[in-house]
Design a protein around this motif. Structure first.
Motif, mmCIF file in Angstrom:
data_model
loop_
_atom_site.group_PDB
_atom_site.id
_atom_site.type_symbol
_atom_site.label_atom_id
_atom_site.label_comp_id
_atom_site.label_asym_id
_atom_site.label_seq_id
_atom_site.Cartn_x
_atom_site.Cartn_y
_atom_site.Cartn_z
ATOM 1 N N ILE A 99 -2.841 25.567 -8.896
ATOM 2 C CA ILE A 99 -1.818 26.196 -8.279
ATOM 3 C C ILE A 99 -1.664 25.674 -7.096
ATOM 4 O O ILE A 99 -0.330 24.782 -7.104
ATOM 5 N N VAL A 100 -2.454 25.862 -6.250
ATOM 6 C CA VAL A 100 -2.757 25.659 -4.673
ATOM 7 C C VAL A 100 -2.876 23.794 -3.829
ATOM 8 O O VAL A 100 -1.488 22.970 -4.008
ATOM 9 N N ILE A 101 -2.978 22.733 -5.147
ATOM 10 C CA ILE A 101 -2.993 21.839 -4.762
ATOM 11 C C ILE A 101 -2.373 21.487 -5.323
ATOM 12 O O ILE A 101 -1.315 20.155 -4.952
ATOM 13 N N ASN A 102 -1.277 21.915 -7.174
ATOM 14 C CA ASN A 102 -0.825 20.903 -7.319
ATOM 15 C C ASN A 102 0.809 21.404 -6.621
ATOM 16 O O ASN A 102 1.230 20.144 -6.233
ATOM 17 N N PHE A 103 0.775 22.226 -5.610
ATOM 18 C CA PHE A 103 1.634 22.104 -4.636
ATOM 19 C C PHE A 103 1.909 21.501 -3.282
ATOM 20 O O PHE A 103 2.825 20.908 -3.234
ATOM 21 N N VAL A 104 0.887 21.667 -2.817
ATOM 22 C CA VAL A 104 0.508 20.246 -2.228
ATOM 23 C C VAL A 104 1.032 18.541 -1.975
ATOM 24 O O VAL A 104 1.486 18.100 -1.648
ATOM 25 N N VAL A 105 0.470 18.382 -3.685
ATOM 26 C CA VAL A 105 0.866 17.637 -4.502
ATOM 27 C C VAL A 105 2.292 16.872 -4.071
ATOM 28 O O VAL A 105 2.994 16.213 -3.941
ATOM 29 N N ASP A 106 2.741 18.486 -4.625
ATOM 30 C CA ASP A 106 4.697 17.779 -4.470
ATOM 31 C C ASP A 106 5.343 18.089 -3.497
ATOM 32 O O ASP A 106 5.702 17.288 -3.000
ATOM 33 N N LEU B 230 0.787 -1.713 0.725
ATOM 34 C CA LEU B 230 -0.096 0.104 0.036
ATOM 35 C C LEU B 230 0.742 1.244 0.115
ATOM 36 O O LEU B 230 0.363 2.122 -1.145
ATOM 37 N N LYS B 231 2.271 0.968 1.059
ATOM 38 C CA LYS B 231 2.799 2.745 0.981
ATOM 39 C C LYS B 231 3.587 3.307 -0.344
ATOM 40 O O LYS B 231 3.623 3.689 -0.988
ATOM 41 N N ASN B 232 3.626 1.607 -2.156
ATOM 42 C CA ASN B 232 4.436 1.881 -2.637
ATOM 43 C C ASN B 232 3.427 2.477 -3.795
ATOM 44 O O ASN B 232 4.301 3.257 -4.617
ATOM 45 N N ILE B 233 2.211 1.749 -3.594
ATOM 46 C CA ILE B 233 1.169 2.148 -4.675
ATOM 47 C C ILE B 233 0.380 3.441 -4.184
ATOM 48 O O ILE B 233 0.258 4.381 -5.387
ATOM 49 N N LEU B 234 0.519 4.492 -2.874
ATOM 50 C CA LEU B 234 0.168 5.694 -2.759
ATOM 51 C C LEU B 234 0.624 6.597 -3.504
ATOM 52 O O LEU B 234 -0.208 7.945 -3.664
ATOM 53 N N ILE B 235 1.489 6.306 -3.896
ATOM 54 C CA ILE B 235 2.607 7.610 -4.371
ATOM 55 C C ILE B 235 1.823 8.001 -5.204
ATOM 56 O O ILE B 235 0.923 9.313 -6.088
ATOM 57 N N PRO B 236 1.511 7.286 -6.693
ATOM 58 C CA PRO B 236 1.052 7.028 -7.713
ATOM 59 C C PRO B 236 -0.597 8.008 -7.711
ATOM 60 O O PRO B 236 -1.031 8.521 -8.376
ATOM 61 N N ILE B 237 -1.120 7.208 -7.062
ATOM 62 C CA ILE B 237 -2.473 7.485 -6.656
ATOM 63 C C ILE B 237 -2.709 9.172 -5.699
ATOM 64 O O ILE B 237 -3.669 9.853 -6.156
ATOM 65 N N VAL B 238 -1.775 8.999 -4.516
ATOM 66 C CA VAL B 238 -1.566 10.727 -4.294
ATOM 67 C C VAL B 238 -1.221 12.349 -5.247
ATOM 68 O O VAL B 238 -1.969 13.070 -5.478
ATOM 69 N N THR B 239 -0.210 11.418 -6.477
ATOM 70 C CA THR B 239 -0.411 12.308 -7.733
ATOM 71 C C THR B 239 -1.394 12.708 -7.795
ATOM 72 O O THR B 239 -2.036 13.564 -8.576
ATOM 73 N N VAL B 240 -2.419 11.229 -9.306
ATOM 74 C CA VAL B 240 -3.253 11.863 -9.533
ATOM 75 C C VAL B 240 -4.597 12.099 -9.325
ATOM 76 O O VAL B 240 -5.427 13.041 -9.919
ATOM 77 N N VAL B 241 -4.953 11.764 -7.765
ATOM 78 C CA VAL B 241 -6.149 12.342 -7.017
ATOM 79 C C VAL B 241 -5.667 13.697 -6.564
ATOM 80 O O VAL B 241 -6.861 14.228 -5.962
ATOM 81 N N GLY B 242 -5.281 14.138 -5.864
ATOM 82 C CA GLY B 242 -4.144 15.414 -5.914
ATOM 83 C C GLY B 242 -5.052 16.505 -7.102
ATOM 84 O O GLY B 242 -5.437 17.288 -6.907
ATOM 85 N N VAL B 243 -4.351 16.602 -8.471
ATOM 86 C CA VAL B 243 -4.784 16.370 -9.173
ATOM 87 C C VAL B 243 -6.471 16.576 -10.039
ATOM 88 O O VAL B 243 -7.271 17.391 -9.934
#
Length: 324
Positions: free
Chosen positions: A301-308, A239-252
């Motif tokens: 812009i703010v959401i993408n910054f937080v995702v980063d 789960l820890k490994n698959i959360l990275i792409p999920i957080v990126t996509v879901v954040g956008v």
């Protein structure tokens, strides 16, 4: 980190400036609000007075210059229809839209991740086929059709949930919300589910593909060899490994939920920013339309910054502002 923040702030200001030019030119060069705002039997003198009062007698370049100067002072224009600052109108509707988007995002994660895990851990089974078929339907069916079907089933046929409005609103920490009253929650369920369906399907597919890619890796085999339980392998290592792409996509996608809540808010008469935008477009209320689009771009812009930032926290190997 400081280099990253400075670079992102400069990029954000440039994006906002370019967006303001495109939006202002596109909105202000089309149609004439006076035709809608002024009665048809108005005299030429009254019509001319209204044009001057709204500042529409000046050239597009002069209007844009005035807009930029006022925007730098926090003034994004005054609504032609409501005669109120546009930003005040948008901020008054923003809590309803953010509430709808947050609940839709929560549904996407709460439903999408477990379903994706179950499907990924049992490939080729009936459960896997059922979940993936449902995700295809979530991708394929138009959002407005899904909303009408939800109203038809749960409001008209079953009579379980209301179909329009926000219901009774309470206050939590001084913020108006529907989540503290049953009336508000019952009004929120259908629009939130309608807005979340696409993202639930997206999270399911991302989670399932991540599980299928991660399970054969060496560190999973090594954990099994050490006697680590299957539940811990899935809940901690996989789960820890698959959360990275999920957080990126879901954040956008959270930005998309806010921006594209327009259809859902219109179908369910939800009093958010999207409904305000539709009403403003119908009335050619230019300042509100421009202010809304700039606010949404700022949110992206703010959401993408937080995702980063979250991306770097989930994967310590990623360092913001590094030379690479």
């Amino acid at each position: 980190m400081s280099v990253f923040i400075v670079r992102r702030l400069s990029q954000s200001l440039l994006v906002l400036f370019v967006t303001s030019i495109i939006v202002f030119a596109g909105i202000y060069a089309i149609g004439n609000p006076v035709d809608i705002l002024i009665a048809g039997d108005a005299t030429p003198a009254e019509r001319e007075q209204a044009i001057r009062a709204l500042g529409l007698d000046r050239s597009l370049l002069e209007q844009y210059g005035t807009f930029i100067w006022n925007a730098l002072q926090g003034d994004l224009g005054r609504s032609f229809v409501f005669n109120q600052p546009s930003i005040d109108l948008i901020l008054s509707r923003m809590p309803a839209t953010l509430e709808l988007a947050f609940v839709a995002l929560a549904l996407s994660l709460v439903l999408g991740i477990p379903l994706g895990l179950w499907a990924g851990l049992r490939p080729g089974t009936v459960l896997d086929e059922t979940v993936m078929t449902g995700s295809i339907l979530g991708f394929s069916l138009p959002n407005f059709w899904q909303g009408m079907m939800l109203i038809m089933i749960f409001s008209v046929w079953l009579g379980w949930l209301p179909s329009t409005g926000r219901g009774e609103v309470g206050y939590f920490l001084g913020i108006p919300t529907s989540l503290v009253t049953w009336s508000g929650v019952s009004h929120l369920i259908l629009p939130a589910l309608n807005l979340a369906l696409f993202n639930i399907s997206l999270v399911i597919r991302l989670t399932r593909s991540g599980v299928r890619e991660t399970m054969p890796l060496d560190f999973v085999k090594f954990a099994r060899a050490k006697g680590v339980s299957e539940r811990r392998i899935v809940s901690v290592h996989v789960l820890k490994n698959i959360l990275i792409p999920i957080v990126t996509v879901v954040g956008v996608e959270f930005g998309s939920l806010i921006a594209f809540a327009i259809v859902t808010e219109t179908i369910f008469a939800w009093p958010g920013m999207g409904k305000l935008l539709i009403d403003s477009i119908m009335r050619l209320d230019r300042p509100v339309v421009v202010a809304y689009l700039l606010v949404v771009v700022t949110l992206f812009i703010v959401i993408n910054f937080v995702v980063d930032i979250l991306y770097s926290l989930l994967d310590p190997r990623i360092r913001l502002g590094s030379a690479s």
